[in-house]
Scaffold this motif. Structure first.
Motif, PDB file in Angstrom:
ATOM      1  N   ASP A 140       3.590  -8.760 -23.601  1.00 29.89           N
ATOM      2  CA  ASP A 140       4.794  -9.325 -24.456  1.00 29.89           C
ATOM      3  C   ASP A 140       5.834  -8.411 -24.501  1.00 29.89           C
ATOM      4  OD1 ASP A 140       4.194  -7.878 -27.074  1.00 29.89           O
ATOM      5  OD2 ASP A 140       1.952  -8.576 -26.415  1.00 29.89           O
ATOM      6  N   ASP A 141       7.033  -8.774 -24.799  1.00 30.38           N
ATOM      7  CA  ASP A 141       8.252  -8.171 -25.163  1.00 30.38           C
ATOM      8  C   ASP A 141       9.048  -8.749 -25.926  1.00 30.38           C
ATOM      9  OD1 ASP A 141       9.552 -10.108 -23.370  1.00 30.38           O
ATOM     10  OD2 ASP A 141      10.265  -9.091 -22.111  1.00 30.38           O
ATOM     11  N   TYR A 142      10.119  -7.882 -26.430  1.00 27.68           N
ATOM     12  CA  TYR A 142      10.925  -8.325 -27.702  1.00 27.68           C
ATOM     13  C   TYR A 142      12.486  -8.269 -27.251  1.00 27.68           C
ATOM     14  CZ  TYR A 142       6.574  -7.956 -29.692  1.00 27.68           C
ATOM     15  OH  TYR A 142       5.002  -8.251 -30.260  1.00 27.68           O
ATOM     16  N   PRO A 143      13.075  -8.847 -28.347  1.00 26.98           N
ATOM     17  CA  PRO A 143      14.711  -8.552 -27.822  1.00 26.98           C
ATOM     18  C   PRO A 143      15.076  -7.258 -27.997  1.00 26.98           C
ATOM     19  CG  PRO A 143      14.430 -10.494 -29.330  1.00 26.98           C
ATOM     20  CD  PRO A 143      12.674  -9.762 -29.063  1.00 26.98           C
ATOM     21  N   ASP A 144      15.935  -6.771 -27.211  1.00 20.11           N
ATOM     22  CA  ASP A 144      16.260  -5.297 -26.977  1.00 20.11           C
ATOM     23  C   ASP A 144      14.981  -4.528 -26.546  1.00 20.11           C
ATOM     24  OD1 ASP A 144      18.909  -6.103 -27.897  1.00 20.11           O
ATOM     25  OD2 ASP A 144      18.212  -5.745 -29.759  1.00 20.11           O
ATOM     26  N   HIS A 145      13.990  -4.817 -26.164  1.00 15.41           N
ATOM     27  CA  HIS A 145      12.890  -4.253 -25.570  1.00 15.41           C
ATOM     28  C   HIS A 145      12.324  -4.903 -24.587  1.00 15.41           C
ATOM     29  CE1 HIS A 145      13.296  -1.228 -28.820  1.00 15.41           C
ATOM     30  NE2 HIS A 145      13.539  -2.374 -29.433  1.00 15.41           N
ATOM     31  N   ARG A 146      12.815  -5.664 -23.616  1.00 20.36           N
ATOM     32  CA  ARG A 146      12.514  -6.495 -22.594  1.00 20.36           C
ATOM     33  C   ARG A 146      11.693  -5.501 -21.765  1.00 20.36           C
ATOM     34  NH1 ARG A 146      15.334 -11.624 -22.440  1.00 20.36           N
ATOM     35  NH2 ARG A 146      14.687 -11.626 -19.929  1.00 20.36           N
ATOM     36  N   LEU A 147      10.653  -6.094 -20.947  1.00 22.12           N
ATOM     37  CA  LEU A 147       9.989  -5.320 -19.910  1.00 22.12           C
ATOM     38  C   LEU A 147      10.393  -5.670 -18.654  1.00 22.12           C
ATOM     39  CD1 LEU A 147       6.358  -5.911 -21.483  1.00 22.12           C
ATOM     40  CD2 LEU A 147       7.691  -3.808 -21.588  1.00 22.12           C
ATOM     41  N   SER A 148      10.368  -4.508 -17.692  1.00 29.35           N
ATOM     42  CA  SER A 148      10.643  -4.725 -16.342  1.00 29.35           C
ATOM     43  C   SER A 148       9.507  -4.407 -15.327  1.00 29.35           C
ATOM     44  CB  SER A 148      11.946  -3.706 -15.781  1.00 29.35           C
ATOM     45  OG  SER A 148      13.164  -4.140 -16.493  1.00 29.35           O
ATOM     46  N   PRO A 149       9.228  -5.204 -14.477  1.00 26.97           N
ATOM     47  CA  PRO A 149       8.088  -4.868 -13.725  1.00 26.97           C
ATOM     48  C   PRO A 149       7.919  -3.636 -12.970  1.00 26.97           C
ATOM     49  CG  PRO A 149       9.226  -6.484 -12.555  1.00 26.97           C
ATOM     50  CD  PRO A 149       9.810  -6.214 -13.941  1.00 26.97           C
ATOM     51  N   PRO A 150       6.898  -2.665 -12.854  1.00 29.20           N
ATOM     52  CA  PRO A 150       6.961  -1.535 -12.207  1.00 29.20           C
ATOM     53  C   PRO A 150       6.833  -1.957 -10.776  1.00 29.20           C
ATOM     54  CG  PRO A 150       4.749  -2.067 -12.963  1.00 29.20           C
ATOM     55  CD  PRO A 150       5.552  -3.025 -13.582  1.00 29.20           C
ATOM     56  N   PRO A 151       7.081  -0.843  -9.815  1.00 31.87           N
ATOM     57  CA  PRO A 151       7.003  -0.956  -8.320  1.00 31.87           C
ATOM     58  C   PRO A 151       5.647  -1.823  -7.944  1.00 31.87           C
ATOM     59  CG  PRO A 151       7.819   1.064  -8.855  1.00 31.87           C
ATOM     60  CD  PRO A 151       7.207   0.662 -10.196  1.00 31.87           C
ATOM     61  N   GLY A 152       5.768  -2.869  -7.140  1.00 28.84           N
ATOM     62  CA  GLY A 152       4.484  -3.420  -6.634  1.00 28.84           C
ATOM     63  C   GLY A 152       3.887  -4.463  -7.439  1.00 28.84           C
ATOM     64  N   ALA A 153       4.693  -4.880  -8.623  1.00 26.25           N
ATOM     65  CA  ALA A 153       4.372  -5.873  -9.406  1.00 26.25           C
ATOM     66  C   ALA A 153       5.392  -6.999  -9.832  1.00 26.25           C
ATOM     67  CB  ALA A 153       3.896  -5.411 -10.877  1.00 26.25           C
ATOM     68  N   VAL A 154       4.861  -8.108 -10.206  1.00 30.39           N
ATOM     69  CA  VAL A 154       5.800  -9.117 -10.623  1.00 30.39           C
ATOM     70  C   VAL A 154       5.456  -9.844 -12.016  1.00 30.39           C
ATOM     71  CG1 VAL A 154       6.363 -11.523  -9.715  1.00 30.39           C
ATOM     72  CG2 VAL A 154       5.651  -9.858  -7.997  1.00 30.39           C
ATOM     73  N   TYR A 155       6.491  -9.869 -12.714  1.00 31.84           N
ATOM     74  CA  TYR A 155       6.476 -10.506 -14.124  1.00 31.84           C
ATOM     75  C   TYR A 155       7.035 -11.901 -13.985  1.00 31.84           C
ATOM     76  CZ  TYR A 155       5.517  -5.850 -16.227  1.00 31.84           C
ATOM     77  OH  TYR A 155       4.827  -4.639 -16.387  1.00 31.84           O
ATOM     78  N   THR A 156       6.550 -12.574 -14.868  1.00 38.35           N
ATOM     79  CA  THR A 156       7.095 -14.188 -15.051  1.00 38.35           C
ATOM     80  C   THR A 156       6.780 -14.473 -16.625  1.00 38.35           C
ATOM     81  OG1 THR A 156       6.521 -15.191 -12.699  1.00 38.35           O
ATOM     82  CG2 THR A 156       6.710 -16.651 -14.454  1.00 38.35           C
TER      83      THR A 156
END
Length: 310
Positions: A140-156
């Motif tokens: 889970d992530d939050y406004p102004d604290h959005r997550l980005s996927p690490p190398p080799g991973a996909v987020y949806t």
């Protein structure tokens, strides 16, 4: 083989467990004993008992067996037999999405070996995905604290969910349909500990924008926090999808100033990739179906509709 002999106390029983003949197991044991230079078991009418050297070796062998089993399971992700689904290790943030995900995986991959582990903080989950120690994660992530996927991973993203407030059922604000966040300025709060920097900073900054600094009197886990709210000692944040609790009313906050986003992430070369589209589709459907089971959220959705943005 050493562990099987020690656990069964008998070479013949160990041979049956390992689906080997007794002569073959005896011959292999002799070769191992020759390699180490001394007997590993004292064999007699009552069975086989480890010698001092055998006991020393067994302690180390058991940890090696566990490590090799894990190595084998991991390797199967890359070369599973044609009729076998590779094992899937799932790391879960402590949100209700993990419950929906477990149900979805059973539906989509009924023959898969699935191992779920809940992390009390999501900070570790991206690293576990990057190192391929897990194949799938709920985050889970939050406004102004959005997550980005690490190398080799996909987020949806699956959904954006508002955070509600839980009040004692006899609280003066409990009669309101929705509550202004600033009306909670004088309340004691219970929040999970440890709370990651992202959601913690988001909560504090949001309260500051609404004119107060929250007084967090209790840093506790969810179960203790629920009891404290029900006893009338404090208020707390609840997911909108949270089930009802005795002695507690869950109320929305006006204009949804606190919200978060449900995400799932998976390793790009892992076993989830082939099923990702179906997984996202079914999990999203499951999330909105289950949302109707939470009365406060269902009524809120009827008035406002789903949140579209984080």
């Amino acid at each position: 083989m050493l562990c099987a002999i020690a656990d069964s106390g008998s070479i013949s029983r160990a041979a049956a467990t390992l689906k080997m003949s007794q002569p073959a197991l005896t011959a292999q044991l002799r070769r191992i004993e020759q390699m180490f230079g001394d007997p590993l078991f004292d064999r007699g009418p009552d069975g086989a008992r480890p010698t001092r050297l055998g006991e020393w070796l067994l302690v180390r062998s058991r940890s090696l067996v566990s490590a090799v089993d894990e190595l084998e399971r991991t390797a199967r992700r890359y070369t599973p037999p044609p009729d076998e689904i590779a094992p899937i290790r799932v790391g879960c943030a402590p949100t209700r999405l993990r419950i929906y995900l477990a149900r979805t995986l059973r539906q989509l991959l009924p023959g898969a070996e699935i191992r779920l582990l809940t992390e009390q903080t999501i900070d570790t989950l991206p690293r576990l995905l990057e190192s391929e120690r897990i194949e799938l994660a709920t985050l889970d992530d939050y406004p102004d604290h959005r997550l980005s996927p690490p190398p080799g991973a996909v987020y949806t993203a699956i959904a954006v969910e508002p955070l509600f407030v839980g009040l004692p059922s006899n609280h003066p604000l409990a009669e309101r349909q929705e509550i202004e966040l600033r009306d909670l300025a004088e309340e004691d709060w219970a929040l999970p500990t440890p709370l990651e920097s992202g959601p913690r900073e988001y909560f504090w900054s949001t309260c500051t924008r609404h004119g107060f600094t929250p007084r967090v009197a209790y840093g506790v886990n969810l179960e203790v926090g629920v009891d404290l709210v029900a006893e009338g000692r404090c208020v707390s944040l609840f997911q909108a999808t949270a089930p009802g609790r005795e002695g507690i009313v869950i109320r929305p906050l006006i204009d949804s100033p606190l919200r978060f986003r449900h995400l799932i992430g998976w390793t790009a070369p892992g076993p989830i990739s082939a099923h990702a589209d179906d997984l996202v589709r079914v999990l999203t459907t499951t999330y909105w179906t289950e949302s109707q089971r939470a009365p406060a959220y269902r009524h809120w959705l009827e008035r406002h509709g789903p949140l579209k943005q984080l």
